[in-house]
Structure formats: structure tokens, C-alpha cells
Write a protein that holds these residues in place. Sequence first.
Motif, PDB file in Angstrom:
ATOM      1  N   ASN B  26       0.807  -1.218   0.000  1.00 34.65           N
ATOM      2  CA  ASN B  26       0.000   0.000   0.000  1.00 34.65           C
ATOM      3  C   ASN B  26       0.843   1.272   0.000  1.00 34.65           C
ATOM      4  O   ASN B  26       0.453   2.276  -0.548  1.00 34.65           O
ATOM      5  N   TRP B  27       2.027   1.214   0.642  1.00 39.23           N
ATOM      6  CA  TRP B  27       2.737   2.462   0.967  1.00 39.23           C
ATOM      7  C   TRP B  27       3.699   2.906  -0.122  1.00 39.23           C
ATOM      8  O   TRP B  27       3.877   4.091  -0.337  1.00 39.23           O
ATOM      9  N   TYR B  30       2.124   0.429  -4.474  1.00 34.08           N
ATOM     10  CA  TYR B  30       0.781   0.798  -4.931  1.00 34.08           C
ATOM     11  C   TYR B  30       0.757   2.294  -5.251  1.00 34.08           C
ATOM     12  O   TYR B  30       0.172   2.722  -6.238  1.00 34.08           O
ATOM     13  N   ALA B  31       1.457   3.067  -4.404  1.00 39.54           N
ATOM     14  CA  ALA B  31       1.560   4.508  -4.668  1.00 39.54           C
ATOM     15  C   ALA B  31       2.377   4.759  -5.922  1.00 39.54           C
ATOM     16  O   ALA B  31       2.105   5.702  -6.664  1.00 39.54           O
ATOM     17  N   HIS B  85       7.420   0.790   5.434  1.00 39.68           N
ATOM     18  CA  HIS B  85       6.532   1.535   6.319  1.00 39.68           C
ATOM     19  C   HIS B  85       6.415   0.837   7.671  1.00 39.68           C
ATOM     20  O   HIS B  85       6.165   1.465   8.692  1.00 39.68           O
ATOM     21  N   ALA B 121       7.251   5.009  -3.845  1.00 38.94           N
ATOM     22  CA  ALA B 121       6.104   5.835  -4.227  1.00 38.94           C
ATOM     23  C   ALA B 121       6.491   6.871  -5.280  1.00 38.94           C
ATOM     24  O   ALA B 121       5.641   7.408  -5.971  1.00 38.94           O
TER      25      ALA B 121
END
Lengths: 661, 154
Positions: B26-27, B30-31, B85, B121
Motif C-alpha cells: 500500500n505504501w 501501490y503509490a 513503512h 512511491a
Amino acid sequence: MHKIGVFVCWCGTNIAGTVNIDEVVKAAAEIPGVVAAQNYQYMCSEVGQKLVKSTIKEQSLDRVVIASCSPRMHEATFRKTAQAAGLNPFLVEIANIREQCSWVHKNKEEGTKKAIALVRAAVAKAAGNTELIPGEIGVEHRALVIGGGIAGIQTALDIADAGYEVDIIEKTPSIGGKMSQIDKTFPTLDCSACILTPKMVDASTHPNITLYTYSEVEKVSGYVGNFEVTMNQKARSVNMEKCSGCGICSSKCPSRTTKSEFDEGLRNRGAIYTPFPQAVPNVPVIDREHCLKFQSGKCGVCEKICPAGAIDYTQEDTKITKKYGAIVVATGYDIISLDKFGEYQYGSHPDVITSLEFERLTNAAGPTGGKFVRPSDHKKPKKVVFVQCVGSRDKSERGKSYCSKICCMYTAKHAMLLGDKYPDIESYVFYIDVRTPGKNFDEFYRRAVEEYGVHYIKGMVGKIFPEGDKLLVHGVDALTGETIKIDADLVVLAAATQAKPDAEALGRKLGISTDMNNFFTEAHPKLRPVETHSAGIYLAGACQGPKDIPETVAQASAAAAKAIVLLSKDKLVNNPCVSEVNENLCSGCLECTHICPYDAISAKELEMNDHGKITKRTVAHVNEALCQGCGGCTVTCRPGALDLKGFTNRQILAEVDAICQ
Amino acid sequence: MSVEATKAVSEIKSEFAPLIVAFCCNWCSYAGADLAGTSRLNYTANVRIIRVPCSCRVNPYFVLRAFQRGADGVVIAGCHPGDCHYSTGNYFTRRRFSVFTNLLEYLGIEKDRFKVDWISAAEGNKFASVMNELLEKVHQLGPNRKLRDSRWKR
């Protein structure tokens, strides 16, 4: 069977342009369990949200799938929408058909096919969603500000004024940062010290602010509302309570070979020194590396002459651990090293200086007392050449590809200040473009050209040769194509700004990310510009990217406001997507405890009644307040007793199945 | 190979639309995919992303399941080592899947079908290039048939 509603967003043409919305809606309606499939131009708008709410109520939906933009953008929005319609917010799933689909695939057929697959996966996952109820965690009502420049000072003052305790941690012996080195500020030509030093004093005397200067962050643990920070306060070798700041020690220190960091190496300082006379706290430090007492054991002059008996050679570094609810990062910037720009003669010729050195040279408190002279022979220069974009907008490896943002303005300021003080000095500015996007900025630049007669030349400088006591600047006027040679007395290089070299390491300690240029990354460039992706950690100032003072101060106050919102709460809601143990399956091996970075899993004794005989069994237990929901433990668990709520094995497998259909 | 046979093979290849399943943390990753999106970087449409909180959430079983269900390639993407993260999650990913790759090879799955990579990210470009490179490799290898459950229709 569930009653799932699918809502497909057009996002104007952002999605509808490359995805056939009707087909997606039709395909969604055919998925087993889907009882309603709708579409709307802007699902996140009030009308769109109303549509979601009314459909939830009318069709008694128990799961909701929104096919729209990234969940990182609007997941929270739609969870609130569902909640308003009486649904548990964690029953909402997002299919990211904008960032992952319409924006990256031009072919409409391919895009539509993929969008349908993504919707199918989201529906499959939603079917496995359960109602989750967040827990509560307490908040430590204290903030930490990392960095004591203008950004850190402003943030701390705002938070402190709101009634909360704030600690500022600053690496150097005094707060003040880069702004304290600057002479005047654009576009108002305010004296930098006159507006900064009162704020420095305010910060040091505010009852809610504690300064930790000459200190660094060593370790950060915990999470939003409950950070635990260990800092290392370096030995000052001076007792801060006894010292009166008289300055006798530094004036008598026999070691004078160290270049003053504050004066950009244009003057030397003693081994015991205060960075500048207005330093806060006004207590010197001993630079042990250059101190004769520490290096050879001989000397000890400062101890002998200190009237307050404040010198303490035996002082040691101290570790301080404190708890904080919020952290604001305000570590600022540096200017790049110019080693790789040999053609400008920086470092090899004393009369080629950086803009920051220029600031010190024109500063009344600087090494020349404000008299603008050449470093080489202390004569007043007649022709000064400014070179902009030294290392900025430079795609070669030696420079930075971004625009450093402040150089156009401070170069105009420098030329103007020279024109004010010495109207006979001729100033030339070599530039690529002049960028003045700020309030009263363009007017300021035009004044430099029109009123002060500064010669602006569009073009870069190719090489600078020392010739006699002059510097021959070779450049090109890009507008006429002519080669230009100027015999300058002094050259000022507007060197690119860069992130602090230790930004990445600090980011790692805090668990926040840096971008490709090592500046800290904000959570969203438009909508969450002062937050990071780690809840409770905020950004202020140039540590996020090049900024001028007004922007820095504005962001500092914004970061303070965000921190105050957090600190004003007594309880925070927890992320409910945490691990849970199926105690029936748990074998008590406790492998999971080794993997958890938060020490959230511990052993628990279960008492069991085995045919009247009481036996004890060990199982793993998850502390939901500590668990951050990474899910690492679930993979370690051999009997498969651990699962992550919100991302359960069943949910992810269902997604895999649906996506492969 | 006869001309007809060559033609037949090339036709199969052109019909072959590989499926790549990407598990993204997610951190970072995905970013990174989001950034590829906001930067309008064109990459293959054959990639489908499954969001997980951390790359260490990915159970090797999920990867096997994807191969069983007909995925031709699988990527696990996480934050760069040191940038996790959750402090240490991606170190577990790295370890688990370096072992797991051996198992895949033992099962007869070409290891080029599987990749663990680190995409931050800020690396929208890297996201696109990692996906395109894997697609290229999968194209060379052809469809995954080894673990594929023939009853599963795609």
C-alpha cells in the motif's frame, strides 16, 4: 448471498474517456451477489454520494464497491458515505479503474476489459468483508519539531500558543537555521535578523517550548499519538545553567583555525564558540575535534578564565527519551557542493563565491562588517557577475534536475542591494529563464532591471578564467547568439538547493518516504501537502522541496494546525485492520512474536477443561492498540491461526481468483 | 519447421495475452502505480494489481494460487529495503521469496515468471518498466501451463 452495490464513476472523461462505462456496469450487474449497478459522472461529488447513500438504503445493500480513482484518494470519502447510510464503513471496497486503468491504457477495449476484471476482484473481496470496529488509543499531548530553522520555530510557536508542550530538536548549537545567515529578504528587503531573532527569543522563552540544541534524533518508535523518540544531546562541554553568555571564553580561545560554518568559511572561529552573536541559546559549545584541550590535553584557557565556572570538559552525551503525540519535520535544505563545476573556478579562486557567501559578505554582522569587498584583496569590486541555475535545472549527473525556485529572486535582491549601497558597481546576471511566481515578485525583478539597471543576459556561462586580478567570464547571449566576455571582479554563483544529506536516514527512522531528490514526500501534492503517509508526522519548509520564507512560514503554521488538531483529541480511533488469532488453531509456537516490529504479539495462557482435568495451553495474543496491520505474522504462522482483518487470506484468494477469470 | 507450422506458432503467440498479477504494498509500490497513473505512463494492460498492506502480507500460497488460476507472471512489489513503512516487513518478503523461487523452479515454473522488486512511491517510471519487462519475459516463455488448473476458465 450478499447484496452488493457497484457504483462506477466516470470521473468526467478521466475514466469514461478510455473505459466503456456502460459495459462495465452491465458486466458488474451480472456478477453473482450484485443487486445494484449504477454509474455517475462524479461519484465523489455530493450528488454522487447521495446516489450511493440512497441506493444503500433503498436496496438494503450490505456491501459496496466503488469503481473510481485510487483508494488512497477517496476510500475515506466513500467509507464515510456508507457510514452515513448506516453501513459499517469497512464494508466498502474500491476498484481503482482510473490510476490503474483509464490513465495508463489508451485502448478502449483493453481498458474496459481490465476495468471489468478490477471490478470483479473488488466485488469478490467485498463479499469477504466483515464489519470492523476501530478501537481507541490515547494521545500524548506533546509535539516534537525536528529542526530549529524558521519553519521549526514557527511551527513550535503556533503549537505552543495553542497550549500544548513542544520540543524543538536542533542539530547545531543554535536555532535560527539558514534564515539567520541571510542579510535581507525578498521582496520587501526586510532585515532578516530583525524579523527572525525576536521569534528565536520567543521560542526560547515560551513556557511551553523546550529547546534541545546540539542534539539529534536517534530512534523513533511508536505510532500516531504515541511516538517515543530517543534523542542524543551532544556534550556541549559548557554547563548551560551556569553560563552567562559573556563570550570571554570564545574571544580568548587560542585555537583559531576552524572555518566558521555560520559565516560560510569566510572567517575563522575558535574551538569554543557560539555560531553567531545573536545565537539562541547564547551558550557556546566546544568543538572537541579542534580543541587543544581535547586533542592534546594542553590548554584549558577557557576553563581558567570563565568567570561563571561553566566550562565542563567531563560532560558526556546524554540520551533523552520522551513521548510525543505528533512530530513535525522541518529539517530544511542545503546548497549543493560545487566540486563538479570546475569551469566556474569555485574553490580555486577566492573571488568566485556562492550566494550564501554573498549574504554573509553584505551582512552588517558578517566577516567584513557589511563592507562589500572581494575576499582575495579586500578591494571593492566594480563589476559583479551573477550566474544563475548553477546545478539547477541540470539533467546531467552533477546537478539537480529541478528548479531551485528561490535563486531568481535572491539574485535580483543581491543585484539590487549592491545598486543601493554602491551605485557605481555594474551587475550582470546570466540566466536561463527568470521565474518570479510570487506576490510582488515580478515587480521586484523588474525594479532590478528598470530602476537599478542590472544587465540581464539570457544564456549560460561557459567558462571563467582568472586573468590578472580579474575574472574573465565567457558566456553566450542566447537571444543574439553573440559571445560575451566580461572582466568581472567578483562572480556570484546561485548554487542549487538540495535536500539535507541525512534526510533519507531520518526518513527511515521516522518511517516516512523521500522522493527521487531526497526531499520528503507529502501524502498528496494537492490535498495533503503538509502530511506524510505516516499518520501524526507532518512536514514544514524546505525539507519537502525548495521554498522561500513566506511559503515556509505558511506551511509551518499549516503543519502546526494539523498537529494541534491531533493533540486536541484525547482518543484516536485505531486502524481496525489488525491481526487476529484463532486460538483454536494456534499451536503456541510463538514464531509470530519474532516477526512483529511493534511487539504487538505476546504469549497468553489458556486454561482448558479436559474431561475435568484443568490443563494450560499457550497461545499468541495480539495487542490491537500496538498492531499496525502489516500482516507479516500471518505468513509466518504455520498452523494458519493468524489472519489480518480487512485483508484476510480468504479475501485475497478471492481477489486472485476473480482477477484471473 | 515448415512455413505453415511457423505461421501457426506466430499466430498462437499473437493471440497470447499474458496475465500478470501484481501484489503491491500500500505504501510504496501501490503509490508508485498510482504515480504511473497520474503521470499517464503507458504500460501493459495485462497487469492486474492486488493491494496488500505490506509485501510481507503476501503468502507464497497466493502466488501459487495465481499460477494455478492461469496467471502467466506474478510480481510482488514492496518498498525499498530499509524504507518499509512497517520497518522490517520487506526484509521478510525478500527472504521468504528467495527461498520460494527455488520451490517454483522445483515445481517446473520458470523463475522468470516470478519477480520480487522494490518500487517506491516516487518511482512511477520504475513501476511501468518492471511490468513491461516482466511481460516481455512472459511473452518469450509463452503461456504458463505447468501449474495451471485446466478446469479454470479464463
